[in-house]
Design a protein around this motif. Structure first.
Motif, mmCIF file in Angstrom:
data_model
loop_
_atom_site.group_PDB
_atom_site.id
_atom_site.type_symbol
_atom_site.label_atom_id
_atom_site.label_comp_id
_atom_site.label_asym_id
_atom_site.label_seq_id
_atom_site.Cartn_x
_atom_site.Cartn_y
_atom_site.Cartn_z
ATOM 1 N N THR A 271 0.855 -1.186 0.000
ATOM 2 C CA THR A 271 0.000 0.000 0.000
ATOM 3 C C THR A 271 0.891 1.237 0.000
ATOM 4 O OG1 THR A 271 -1.727 -1.138 1.269
ATOM 5 C CG2 THR A 271 -1.821 1.260 1.199
ATOM 6 N N ILE A 272 0.588 2.187 -0.873
ATOM 7 C CA ILE A 272 1.396 3.400 -0.991
ATOM 8 C C ILE A 272 0.495 4.623 -0.843
ATOM 9 C CG2 ILE A 272 2.887 4.770 -2.506
ATOM 10 C CD1 ILE A 272 3.848 2.220 -3.780
ATOM 11 N N THR A 273 0.899 5.539 0.026
ATOM 12 C CA THR A 273 0.166 6.791 0.192
ATOM 13 C C THR A 273 1.113 7.960 -0.044
ATOM 14 O OG1 THR A 273 0.606 6.964 2.575
ATOM 15 C CG2 THR A 273 -1.352 5.727 1.895
ATOM 16 N N VAL A 274 0.546 9.061 -0.505
ATOM 17 C CA VAL A 274 1.334 10.254 -0.820
ATOM 18 C C VAL A 274 0.662 11.462 -0.187
ATOM 19 C CG1 VAL A 274 2.352 11.650 -2.663
ATOM 20 C CG2 VAL A 274 1.952 9.199 -3.038
ATOM 21 N N MET A 275 1.459 12.315 0.464
ATOM 22 C CA MET A 275 0.903 13.516 1.081
ATOM 23 C C MET A 275 1.912 14.653 1.015
ATOM 24 S SD MET A 275 -0.871 13.976 4.806
ATOM 25 C CE MET A 275 -1.758 15.501 5.201
ATOM 26 N N SER A 276 1.435 15.828 0.626
ATOM 27 C CA SER A 276 2.293 17.013 0.590
ATOM 28 C C SER A 276 2.179 17.758 1.916
ATOM 29 C CB SER A 276 1.880 17.934 -0.563
ATOM 30 O OG SER A 276 0.545 18.399 -0.382
ATOM 31 N N TYR A 277 3.314 18.326 2.353
ATOM 32 C CA TYR A 277 3.331 19.070 3.611
ATOM 33 C C TYR A 277 4.612 19.888 3.674
ATOM 34 C CZ TYR A 277 3.535 19.962 8.680
ATOM 35 O OH TYR A 277 3.628 20.561 9.923
ATOM 36 N N MET A 278 4.464 21.196 3.829
ATOM 37 C CA MET A 278 5.613 22.097 3.962
ATOM 38 C C MET A 278 6.607 21.954 2.804
ATOM 39 S SD MET A 278 6.452 21.827 8.035
ATOM 40 C CE MET A 278 7.998 22.715 7.783
ATOM 41 N N ARG A 279 6.080 21.996 1.586
ATOM 42 C CA ARG A 279 6.901 21.941 0.374
ATOM 43 C C ARG A 279 7.619 20.612 0.208
ATOM 44 N NH1 ARG A 279 4.766 25.353 -2.616
ATOM 45 N NH2 ARG A 279 6.587 25.185 -3.971
ATOM 46 N N LYS A 280 7.156 19.598 0.909
ATOM 47 C CA LYS A 280 7.709 18.262 0.772
ATOM 48 C C LYS A 280 6.604 17.297 0.357
ATOM 49 C CE LYS A 280 12.067 18.776 2.102
ATOM 50 N NZ LYS A 280 13.230 18.419 1.246
ATOM 51 N N LEU A 281 6.988 16.313 -0.423
ATOM 52 C CA LEU A 281 6.056 15.275 -0.838
ATOM 53 C C LEU A 281 6.515 13.975 -0.186
ATOM 54 C CD1 LEU A 281 3.599 15.173 -2.815
ATOM 55 C CD2 LEU A 281 5.148 14.099 -4.445
ATOM 56 N N ARG A 282 5.770 13.523 0.805
ATOM 57 C CA ARG A 282 6.176 12.332 1.553
ATOM 58 C C ARG A 282 5.403 11.114 1.058
ATOM 59 N NH1 ARG A 282 9.145 11.490 5.920
ATOM 60 N NH2 ARG A 282 9.300 13.742 6.254
ATOM 61 N N ILE A 283 6.155 10.082 0.702
ATOM 62 C CA ILE A 283 5.568 8.820 0.259
ATOM 63 C C ILE A 283 5.731 7.800 1.372
ATOM 64 C CG2 ILE A 283 5.707 6.938 -1.415
ATOM 65 C CD1 ILE A 283 6.649 8.876 -3.484
ATOM 66 N N ALA A 284 4.619 7.218 1.799
ATOM 67 C CA ALA A 284 4.634 6.178 2.828
ATOM 68 C C ALA A 284 4.345 4.835 2.165
ATOM 69 C CB ALA A 284 3.601 6.474 3.914
ATOM 70 N N VAL A 285 5.124 3.843 2.520
ATOM 71 C CA VAL A 285 4.998 2.511 1.929
ATOM 72 C C VAL A 285 4.707 1.504 3.037
ATOM 73 C CG1 VAL A 285 6.149 0.712 0.595
ATOM 74 C CG2 VAL A 285 6.615 3.118 0.086
ATOM 75 N N GLY A 286 3.557 0.860 2.947
ATOM 76 C CA GLY A 286 3.196 -0.198 3.888
ATOM 77 C C GLY A 286 3.289 -1.547 3.196
ATOM 78 N N VAL A 287 4.105 -2.449 3.724
ATOM 79 C CA VAL A 287 4.334 -3.737 3.066
ATOM 80 C C VAL A 287 4.057 -4.888 4.022
ATOM 81 C CG1 VAL A 287 6.114 -2.707 1.607
ATOM 82 C CG2 VAL A 287 6.787 -3.882 3.704
ATOM 83 N N GLU A 288 3.777 -6.031 3.437
ATOM 84 C CA GLU A 288 3.623 -7.263 4.218
ATOM 85 C C GLU A 288 4.997 -7.650 4.770
ATOM 86 O OE1 GLU A 288 2.557 -11.993 3.490
ATOM 87 O OE2 GLU A 288 1.991 -10.496 1.982
ATOM 88 N N LYS A 289 5.121 -7.603 6.068
ATOM 89 C CA LYS A 289 6.417 -7.854 6.708
ATOM 90 C C LYS A 289 6.874 -9.285 6.451
ATOM 91 C CE LYS A 289 8.824 -7.131 11.096
ATOM 92 N NZ LYS A 289 8.679 -6.710 12.517
ATOM 93 N N GLY A 290 8.138 -9.408 6.062
ATOM 94 C CA GLY A 290 8.692 -10.719 5.782
ATOM 95 C C GLY A 290 8.535 -11.155 4.342
ATOM 96 N N PHE A 291 7.706 -10.446 3.571
ATOM 97 C CA PHE A 291 7.519 -10.793 2.159
ATOM 98 C C PHE A 291 8.174 -9.763 1.249
ATOM 99 C CE2 PHE A 291 4.972 -10.453 -1.792
ATOM 100 C CZ PHE A 291 5.284 -11.694 -2.331
ATOM 101 N N ILE A 292 7.939 -8.472 1.516
ATOM 102 C CA ILE A 292 8.543 -7.396 0.735
ATOM 103 C C ILE A 292 9.643 -6.741 1.561
ATOM 104 C CG2 ILE A 292 8.147 -5.147 -0.358
ATOM 105 C CD1 ILE A 292 5.354 -5.995 -1.035
ATOM 106 N N ASP A 293 10.795 -6.542 0.949
ATOM 107 C CA ASP A 293 11.913 -5.856 1.595
ATOM 108 C C ASP A 293 11.648 -4.353 1.520
ATOM 109 O OD1 ASP A 293 14.307 -4.688 2.363
ATOM 110 O OD2 ASP A 293 15.554 -6.176 1.358
#
Length: 316
Positions: A271-293
Motif C-alpha cells: 500500500t502506498i500513500t502520498v501527502m504534501s506538507y511544507m513543500r515536501k512530498l512524503r511517500i509512505a509505503v506499507g508492506v507485508e512484513k517478511g515478504f517485501i523488503d
C-alpha cells in the motif's frame, strides 16, 4: 483526516487558519476534462471503452486476480499479517520542475515514479516476474467540494458537506518495464499519463462509485465492504494521495516536522500513500512484513525519482 486537521493549528500563528494549495486550477482542469469526456462519450468507441473498463472492474471484484509477484504474495488473510511502514520525502519544487519540463500533471509524475520504482524492485527480485500482470487501485475522491472543509462544516446536513467517505477506484495497470539499452524512466510518466487519462474519461469510474453506493443503500455496509475487500484482494497495490497544509502545524504547541497517513488492514501486500506538507512530498509505503523488503523498495523509489529528475532536465 478532516477531523485530525481540525485539531491542529499553525505553528507560526495559531489564530490563523491552515492554508492549502488552490483548487481553482484543478477544478478548471476537471471541468475541461468533463467537457471533453462528455463530447467523447457521444462516440461509439468511447461507450465501448467505458463498457470494457466497467466489465473489467466487475471481473476484478469477483473472478480475475493479478499474478503472484514480488509485490503480491496472493496468500489468504494478508490483512491480518504484520505490516512494516517506511517513508521517504521528495522536494515538491523538484516534482513541479519535472511536471513543467514534461508538461504533464503532478499526479502523472508521482504515479510514474511509483510505477517505475515498483518495476525496478520487481525486476531486481526476479527477471521472470518483470512482465507479470499487476494492477494498481488508485483511490479517487468523489466528494463534491471545492477545498478543505472544517469539522463543523462537515457535520452539517447538506449534499456538498455530507459526513463520511465518498470515493471510487480507478484500475491502472502497472506499465511493463522497458528493458533495453535505451531505458528511459520518462516512459513510465508518459505511459501513466495515457492510462490515467483514458480511465478518467471513462464512465467506468462513475459506475463503480454508483455500485458501491447502491450496495451500501440496499444491501448494507457489509455488502459494500465485501465488494471492496475482493477488489483489493485481487489487485496488487493501492495508491492514495492527499494535499496537506502549506504551513508547519503544531499539536498542543509541539511543531510537527513530518506528516503521512497509511491504510492498514487491507488484503494486499503493498500500500502506498502520498501527502504534501511544507513543500515536501512524503511517500509512505506499507508492506507485508517478511515478504517485501521495505528498505529495498524505498531505495528503488528513490532511484526512480533521481532517474526521472535527471532525464526530465536533460529533455528540457
Amino acid at each position: 483526516m478532516g477531523a485530525l486537521l481540525y485539531c491542529l493549528k499553525r505553528a507560526d500563528n495559531p489564530t490563523l487558519p491552515l492554508t492549502f494549495p488552490s483548487f481553482t486550477q484543478t477544478s478548471e482542469l476537471s471541468s475541461k476534462s468533463n467537457a471533453n469526456a462528455t463530447s467523447s462519450f457521444a462516440t461509439v468507441s468511447a461507450v465501448c471503452s467505458s463498457l470494457c473498463d466497467f466489465g473489467w472492474s466487475i471481473l476484478k471484484s469477483s473472478l480475475v486476480e493479478d499474478d503472484k509477484t514480488p509485490i503480491r504474495s496472493g496468500d489468504g488473510a494478508v490483512e491480518f499479517r504484520p505490516v512494516e511502514i517506511s517513508t521517504l520525502a521528495f522536494s515538491l519544487d523538484q516534482v513541479k520542475q519535472i511536471k513543467d519540463k514534461l508538461r504533464v500533471a503532478i499526479n502523472d509524475v508521482i504515479a510514474g515514479i511509483i510505477f517505475c520504482g515498483t518495476r525496478l524492485y520487481m525486476q531486481g527480485r526476479g527477471n521472470k516476474m518483470q512482465n507479470s500482470n499487476s494492477t494498481a487501485l488508485v483511490l479517487l475522491n468523489t466528494r463534491n467540494i471545492d477545498g478543505y472543509k472544517s469539522l463543523k462544516e462537515m457535520v452539517k446536513v447538506g449534499k456538498e458537506t455530507a459526513w463520511g467517505n465518498r470515493f471510487t477506484f480507478l484500475h491502472a495497470s502497472v506499465p511493463d518495464p522497458i528493458i533495453d539499452e535505451t531505458f528511459n524512466p520518462l516512459e513510465f510518466v508518459f505511459r501513466t499519463k495515457k492510462i490515467i487519462k483514458k480511465k478518467r474519461s471513462s464512465l467506468a469510474v462513475h459506475l463503480t462509485g454508483q455500485i458501491l453506493e447502491t450496495l451500501r443503500k440496499y444491501r448494507g455496509p457489509e455488502a459494500a465492504a465485501q465488494y471492496i475487500h475482493t477488489l483489493l484482494k485481487n489487485s496488487s497495490m493501492t495508491i492514495s494521495n492527499m494535499i496537506g497544509p502549506a504551513e508547519q502545524m503544531a499539536l498542543a504547541d509541539h511543531p510537527i516536522k513530518g506528516l503521512y497517513f497509511m491504510v492498514v488492514g487491507v488484503p494486499q501486500s503493498l500500500t502506498i500513500t502520498v501527502m504534501s506538507y511544507m513543500r515536501k512530498l512524503r511517500i509512505a509505503v506499507g508492506v507485508e512484513k517478511g515478504f517485501i523488503d521495505s528498505q529495498n523498495f524505498i531505495s528503488c523509489l528513490q532511484n526512480a525519482f533521481e532517474l526521472t529528475f535527471k532525464a526530465a532536465n536533460k529533455s528540457g
